[in-house]
Scaffold this active site. Structure first.
Site, mmCIF file in Angstrom:
data_model
loop_
_atom_site.group_PDB
_atom_site.id
_atom_site.type_symbol
_atom_site.label_atom_id
_atom_site.label_comp_id
_atom_site.label_asym_id
_atom_site.label_seq_id
_atom_site.Cartn_x
_atom_site.Cartn_y
_atom_site.Cartn_z
ATOM 1 N N GLY A 33 -12.394 26.014 27.654
ATOM 2 C CA GLY A 33 -11.937 24.636 27.851
ATOM 3 C C GLY A 33 -10.425 24.537 27.913
ATOM 4 O O GLY A 33 -9.738 25.528 28.146
ATOM 5 N N HIS A 36 -6.879 24.275 33.010
ATOM 6 C CA HIS A 36 -5.633 24.094 33.773
ATOM 7 C C HIS A 36 -5.865 24.633 35.176
ATOM 8 O O HIS A 36 -6.980 25.089 35.500
ATOM 9 C CB HIS A 36 -4.466 24.770 33.052
ATOM 10 N N HIS A 39 -7.795 27.903 35.660
ATOM 11 C CA HIS A 39 -9.264 27.759 35.640
ATOM 12 C C HIS A 39 -9.750 27.141 36.950
ATOM 13 O O HIS A 39 -10.763 27.559 37.505
ATOM 14 C CB HIS A 39 -9.701 26.832 34.496
ATOM 15 N N GLN A 63 -13.724 35.707 18.685
ATOM 16 C CA GLN A 63 -12.559 36.368 19.294
ATOM 17 C C GLN A 63 -11.233 35.932 18.692
ATOM 18 O O GLN A 63 -10.174 36.265 19.205
ATOM 19 C CB GLN A 63 -12.584 36.196 20.814
ATOM 20 N N GLY A 149 -9.696 35.322 35.438
ATOM 21 C CA GLY A 149 -8.303 35.312 35.875
ATOM 22 C C GLY A 149 -7.602 36.606 35.469
ATOM 23 O O GLY A 149 -7.851 37.141 34.385
ATOM 24 N N GLN A 150 -6.720 37.055 36.336
ATOM 25 C CA GLN A 150 -5.980 38.302 36.071
ATOM 26 C C GLN A 150 -5.014 38.183 34.888
ATOM 27 O O GLN A 150 -4.568 39.168 34.334
ATOM 28 C CB GLN A 150 -5.204 38.695 37.329
ATOM 29 N N SER A 187 -1.574 28.881 30.925
ATOM 30 C CA SER A 187 -2.412 29.266 29.787
ATOM 31 C C SER A 187 -2.692 28.011 28.982
ATOM 32 O O SER A 187 -1.827 27.123 28.886
ATOM 33 C CB SER A 187 -1.640 30.261 28.908
ATOM 34 N N ARG A 189 -2.694 27.891 25.965
ATOM 35 C CA ARG A 189 -1.780 27.936 24.810
ATOM 36 C C ARG A 189 -0.384 27.422 25.150
ATOM 37 O O ARG A 189 0.405 27.174 24.247
ATOM 38 C CB ARG A 189 -1.698 29.353 24.240
HETATM 39 O O1 PAF Z 1 -10.798 33.957 28.878
HETATM 40 C C1 PAF Z 1 -11.387 33.154 28.110
HETATM 41 O O2 PAF Z 1 -11.223 31.936 28.170
HETATM 42 C C2 PAF Z 1 -12.339 33.681 27.070
HETATM 43 O O3 PAF Z 1 -11.898 34.900 26.543
HETATM 44 C C3 PAF Z 1 -13.803 33.814 27.571
HETATM 45 C C4 PAF Z 1 -13.920 34.836 28.699
HETATM 46 C C5 PAF Z 1 -14.289 32.468 28.035
HETATM 47 C C6 PAF Z 1 -14.703 34.282 26.426
HETATM 48 O O4 PAF Z 1 -14.671 33.403 25.358
#
Ligand code: PAF
Length: 299
Positions: A33, A36, A39, A63, A149-150, A187, A189
């Protein structure tokens, strides 16, 4: 078709079953989510190439490390929903934590070697968490094509390796980094940065640009390039380098001499915000082509 928001695994499986019966090709974009333009570039490509587009939004606790930003990670759901409707996404999979990780959940995927390099060094467990959720999502959605995304380069290498090692029947597509006008890689972030920090965040792109100029002028010794990149970043007061490495694109092992196809990857903390960026060293042919174009323009 209107955007369908589905929060259960059974629910999305039911809906996708009918599409699969009609042999529709399913494109999938997994996200956390706070969408931006990066995505959206993945979603648009998925829209162009598939009959059905599914997007997931799930901030994956596995993660995030203990002292990381799981609780603060931006979750602007209403805005994300509007963006997905506008992009004509068919299905939004938006599960809760219990749906994905019931109390009894106890499996994790480990990608030996690859997961402990680069970002894995300062984020232990991160890539195992990524691989675990991604494999779960692949098993739930069973997509034909998945888009990444790269910018998260190491993530793409790890996912490709997992897909190949575990014979997952899905095609992985990696699309280029989308940048702001001044070069900062998009990003979720970036939303953490105040004005001063946003200015300093440009140091990642500046360092990569420095590296590219050096390589274009014939420097190949990785150590020299990395040192110059570090010097570039030193000029930014709020920036602290986590790592800068030039690596092989498949093994993520450091290379002594940089060549086309290798990847320059870095992570830098701007005060409390950790940002990453990378550059795949273009082939010589591509450099020559760009120079020819530039010369043509200047004549
Ligand atoms: O790139 C991300 O946003 C995350 O690492 C993903 C691939 C959705 C896994 O949670």
């Amino acid at each position: 078709m209107l955007l369908q928001i589905i929060d259960s695994i059974n629910g999305i499986r039911q809906v996708l079953k009918t599409f699969k019966k009609s042999n529709f090709q399913i494109g999938f974009v997994p996200t956390m989510g706070a969408l931006h333009d990066g995505h959206l570039s993945l979603i648009r490509e998925a829209r162009k190439e598939n009959d059905v587009v599914a997007v997931s939004i799930f901030v994956n606790p596995l993660q995030f490390g203990e002292n990381e930003d799981f609780h603060h990670y931006p979750r602007p759901f209403e805005n994300d929903r509007l963006l997905l409707s506008k992009e004509k996404v068919d299905i939004l999979f938006y599960p809760g934590k219990e749906e994905i990780y019931p109390e009894t959940f106890s499996t994790s995927i480990s990608i030996k070697k690859l997961e402990n390099k680069l970002c894995g060094k300062s984020r232990p467990g991160h890539f195992s968490g990524v691989a675990t959720i991604v494999l779960k999502l692949f098993n739930i959605v069973k997509p034909d094509v998945v888009y990444f995304g790269q910018k998260d380069f190491q993530q793409t290498v790890i996912i490709k390796k997992m897909v190949s090692d575990l014979n997952v029947d899905t095609k992985i597509k990696v699309l280029p980094i989308v940048r702001d006008k001044d070069g900062l890689a998009l990003s979720s972030r970036n939303a953490y940065l105040n004005n001063d920090e946003r200015k300093e965040a440009l140091c990642l792109f500046k360092a990569l640009t420095k590296a590219k100029i050096m390589i274009d002028s014939g420097v190949t010794i990785s150590g020299e390039i990395v040192n110059e990149m570090k010097c570039t970043i030193k000029e930014y007061k709020l920036a602290r380098v986590d790592y800068i490495s030039i690596v092989d694109k498949n093994t993520l092992e450091d290379v002594e001499y940089a060549k086309s196809g290798d990847v320059i990857a870095l992570a830098v903390k701007i005060r409390n915000t950790r940002l990453i960026d990378n550059l795949i060293i273009p082939s010589l042919l591509f450099i020559l082509y760009t120079i020819t174009l530039l010369l043509k323009d200047s004549i």
